[in-house]
Design a protein around this motif. Structure first.
Motif, mmCIF file in Angstrom:
data_model
loop_
_atom_site.group_PDB
_atom_site.id
_atom_site.type_symbol
_atom_site.label_atom_id
_atom_site.label_comp_id
_atom_site.label_asym_id
_atom_site.label_seq_id
_atom_site.Cartn_x
_atom_site.Cartn_y
_atom_site.Cartn_z
ATOM 1 N N ASP A 94 48.904 18.124 42.814
ATOM 2 C CA ASP A 94 49.102 17.980 44.261
ATOM 3 C C ASP A 94 47.787 17.988 45.017
ATOM 4 N N LEU A 95 46.782 18.669 44.501
ATOM 5 C CA LEU A 95 45.474 18.674 45.153
ATOM 6 C C LEU A 95 44.889 17.258 45.178
ATOM 7 N N LYS B 273 46.796 15.169 47.788
ATOM 8 C CA LYS B 273 46.340 15.475 49.152
ATOM 9 C C LYS B 273 45.007 14.783 49.445
ATOM 10 N N ASP C 267 51.754 23.203 51.801
ATOM 11 C CA ASP C 267 51.810 23.176 50.331
ATOM 12 C C ASP C 267 53.240 23.064 49.806
ATOM 13 N N SER C 268 54.168 23.719 50.492
ATOM 14 C CA SER C 268 55.544 23.757 49.988
ATOM 15 C C SER C 268 56.206 22.383 50.032
ATOM 16 N N ARG D 115 55.036 20.659 46.919
ATOM 17 C CA ARG D 115 55.502 21.416 45.749
ATOM 18 C C ARG D 115 56.992 21.201 45.517
#
Length: 722
Positions: free
Chosen positions: A593-594, A597, A684-685, A688
């Motif tokens: 996910d980083l 982003k 973040d959620s 995620r």
């Protein structure tokens, strides 16, 4: 001789007045001794389809049978009265050559008994012309062993037991130790020696006289069965009572007849004047090599059962598959051609030409052998060329430890996982393409293409060069990895391409950079390989960095977009490529996910997956989840996605820095966003919990719907107004 024996029998009968039962006379009339059969026949030949000699096997049951049988034989020879009847021995007699259908085990034991006593009594040199008639067609090694026993038996080596003396003889091949018939014969000879060890020279001479006399102590009923027609199937059924023939043994028996029938090899005749030349030519024949040199190769890779038949049959079937795809030739068969044409017509295929029927037959045969290697038949090698190719493949893997060959510094990924393989109870070696080709589990079409490429290199080039071989396998690996080869149709296309490329396997980069290829298989990857070859030829500094990039576990040989990034005007720049590829390998090490982003800060990259959500007016976009989705994004080269990737790896950062730190800095220093992406970056959620990394956006991208733990959009989603 038969009439004389009847008279002697009658004279020895207690009932001299002629009241002899007719059936007893008939039985005596048809009875023979081993020596009589050996002297009357031109040859006693154990047929090629017969099982190996079994009475010499070493196990509790066979040991008991062997002991009782020998005891009965010796007692009969020692006795002054009566004889030992060994039941029927029957088979085919043609031109005075006897091929037993039943009785092989007894005849072999009697041959060894007679030979041993002839050896000990000094009669062997005088009786060679008789003993040489007994031969095995089953394995050429068994046949040659019997010949050597007769020709050089009196010149034995050193050892306490007869088997040890034979092992130590100059004429004994070490590979013969693996022949089950020879092993069993040596065990039987030791048993015979042990049983006769107490006999002195005079007693053994009396034994010899009795065994070769006109009224011998050991008899069997001899019956010719020519009238019923002795087919291979009948031999197989008869042998079902004992140890069944393996698929390999059945194939080998039929294949050697196939070789002879089609004159694939010149038939050799033994010449007393030039025996050494005959031996030299014999050692080049299929029959000899399959029982010696090639047996040594597969013995090394034998299974837990200490049998190599399964590995052998899979290798042969695999070569047949490759040969079909390489030459596109199949044995003519009118029935199969009509059946195949009907299948194509039922599919409503157009232009059903003879060539289309032939191609369909080849594809169906490849599929059949792929699914069941044991189905391989001699007819899968219809021409002398196909036969010679099989021999070449056996030969190249039997020398220079080519069965352990691996390309240097070339990862073969899932085609050949790096691991130690236990090839027998004592030895482990690195896994390789040969092992993958003969292993018990399925060998995929892709693995077969790589093995074919490796084999082509070994067959085509006399001098092996590690660097050129590795370059060759690298190019083929890249092609195979980035092509779909999951059917006989695709396999034929892949083999056609590799066969064409193999003309330049010695210097594949020179060949690719200067040759126009005819094959239409894997054209995109071929274009990339040709570009890489041209760059390497122009400046060798490209080589190490290209290798580094294409060895990446994600890129796996497909690096065209990175090469495009390094293009300045019309020229590819090595400095640009080195910088860009190193940065890519660092940042894209993980598709987490980083990374998602960081890419969102560079451009509006999410890829529309071509579907509308169940909301009706919202399009589904992919943030990329699986490896295939990431690979497709690079292949399709969506402008925004490629732009996001290029901008990300063009950021200025130090390669020695931590990846996470670099990506966080990119996100932190990015220009503020005023659209849906800012929500995904800040929260973040959302990323995620986003189910399979899918989002939905209305046409103006002012409302974001994040899917949560469901496959159906609209049932469980989170709406975010931008």
């Amino acid at each position: 001789m038969k009439i004389e024996r009847i008279e002697k029998i009658a004279n020895n009968m207690k009932d001299i007045d002629g009241k002899v039962l007719a059936n007893e006379l008939v039985e005596r009339l048809n009875s023979s001794s081993f020596w009589e059969l050996l002297t009357e026949m031109t040859k006693i030949q154990i047929p090629i389809i017969q099982r190996d000699f079994a009475q010499g096997r070493e196990n509790e049951k066979t040991n008991k049978i062997r002991s009782l049988f020998l005891e009965s034989i010796i007692e009969a020879v020692e006795s002054e009265k009566g004889s030992l009847e060994l039941d029927f021995v029957y088979g085919n007699v043609e031109k005075d050559v006897f091929q037993p259908l039943d009785g092989q085990q007894r005849l072999t034991t009697l041959f060894l008994l007679h030979w041993y006593i002839a050896l000990k009594t000094g009669e062997l040199p005088n009786t060679k012309k008789h003993f040489i008639k007994f031969t095995y067609e089953t394995r050429i090694s068994s046949r040659e062993f019997c010949n050597e026993l007769v020709d050089n038996g009196e010149f034995l080596g050193i050892g306490e037991k007869i088997s040890e003396k034979i092992y130590d003889s100059k004429w004994f091949f070490l590979s013969w130790k693996k022949d089950p018939t020879i092993k069993a014969m040596l065990v039987m000879l030791d048993a015979i020696e042990e049983r006769l060890l107490s006999k002195n020279d005079e007693e053994l001479k009396i034994f010899w006289q009795k065994l070769t006399s006109e009224n011998p102590p050991i008899l069997f009923h001899f019956k010719q069965l020519n009238d019923i027609g002795l087919t291979d199937d009948l031999y197989i059924k008869m042998n079902a009572r004992g140890k069944g023939l393996t698929d390999f043994e059945n194939f080998k028996a039929k294949f050697e007849k196939h070789i002879k029938k089609n004159v694939f090899e010149k038939e050799l005749e033994l010449s007393e004047n030039n025996k050494e030349k005959w031996k030299e030519l014999t050692e080049k024949t299929f029959s000899h090599r399959i029982d010696t040199v090639w047996t040594d190769l597969f013995w090394k890779h034998r299974g837990e059962d200490n049998i190599i038949d399964n590995e052998m049959i899979k290798f042969i079937a695999g070569i047949a598959i490759n040969n079909y795809a390489q030459n596109l030739e199949i044995l003519e068969n009118s029935e199969d051609e009509l059946r195949t044409r009907k299948i194509l017509e039922e599919k409503k295929e157009k232009n059903i030409t003879d060539e289309a029927v032939k191609r369909e037959r080849i594809e169906r045969r490849i599929t059949a052998l792929f699914n069941n290697p044991a189905d391989v038949s001699p007819y899968d090698f219809p021409t002398k060329e196909s036969f010679e190719y099989l021999k070449k493949c056996f030969d190249v893997y039997s020398k220079n430890q080519n069965d352990e060959l691996l390309p240097a510094n070339v990862t073969l990924w899932d085609f050949c996982k790096t691991k130690k393989v236990k090839i027998n109870s004592d030895t482990e070696i690195d896994n390789n393409l040969f092992i993958e080709f003969i292993k018990k589990n399925e060998t995929t079409y892709s693995q077969r293409v790589l093995f074919y490429a490796q084999t082509q290199y070994l067959v085509n080039l006399e001098n092996f060069d590690s660097e050129s071989f590795s370059n060759w396998l690298r190019v083929v690996r890249n092609i195979v990895q980035n092509a779909t080869i999951d059917s006989a149709y695709a396999f034929i296309g892949a083999i056609g391409l590799i066969n064409e490329l193999s003309s330049g396997c010695e210097n594949i980069y020179e060949f690719l950079s200067s040759t126009t290829l005819k094959s239409g298989f894997a054209t995109k990857q071929i274009e990339e390989e040709k570009l890489k070859a041209a760059l390497i030829k122009s400046d060798n500094n490209w080589k190490s960095q290209i290798f580094k990039a294409e060895d990446d576990i994600f890129l796996k040989g497909e690096i065209k977009f990175l090469l495009d990034f390094s293009k300045v005007g019309e020229e590819y720049k090595i400095q640009e490529f080195t910088s860009i590829s190193d940065k890519f390998l660092l940042l894209f090490e993980s598709k987490d996910d980083l990374l998602r982003k960081a890419l969102l800060t560079q451009d509006d990259y999410p890829v529309w997956d071509g579907r509308t959500s169940s909301l009706g007016w919202a399009h589904r976009y992919s943030l990329l989840n699986t490896e295939n989705e990431w690979k497709d994004a690079f292949r399709k080269k969506s402008d925004k996605f490629i732009n996001a990737v290029y901008k990300l790896i063009s950021n200025s950062f130090n390669l020695s820095d931590d990846r996470i730190t670099i990506l966080k800095n990119v996100i932190q220093n990015a220009t503020p966003l005023n659209d849906y992406r800012s929500h995904l970056i800040k929260n973040d959620s959302l990323l995620r919990d986003c189910y399979h990394k899918r989002i939905c956006l209305n046409e103006k991208k002012t409302i974001l719907y994040v899917l949560e733990k469901t496959r159906v959009v609209g049932e469980n989603y989170k709406e975010i107004k931008v």
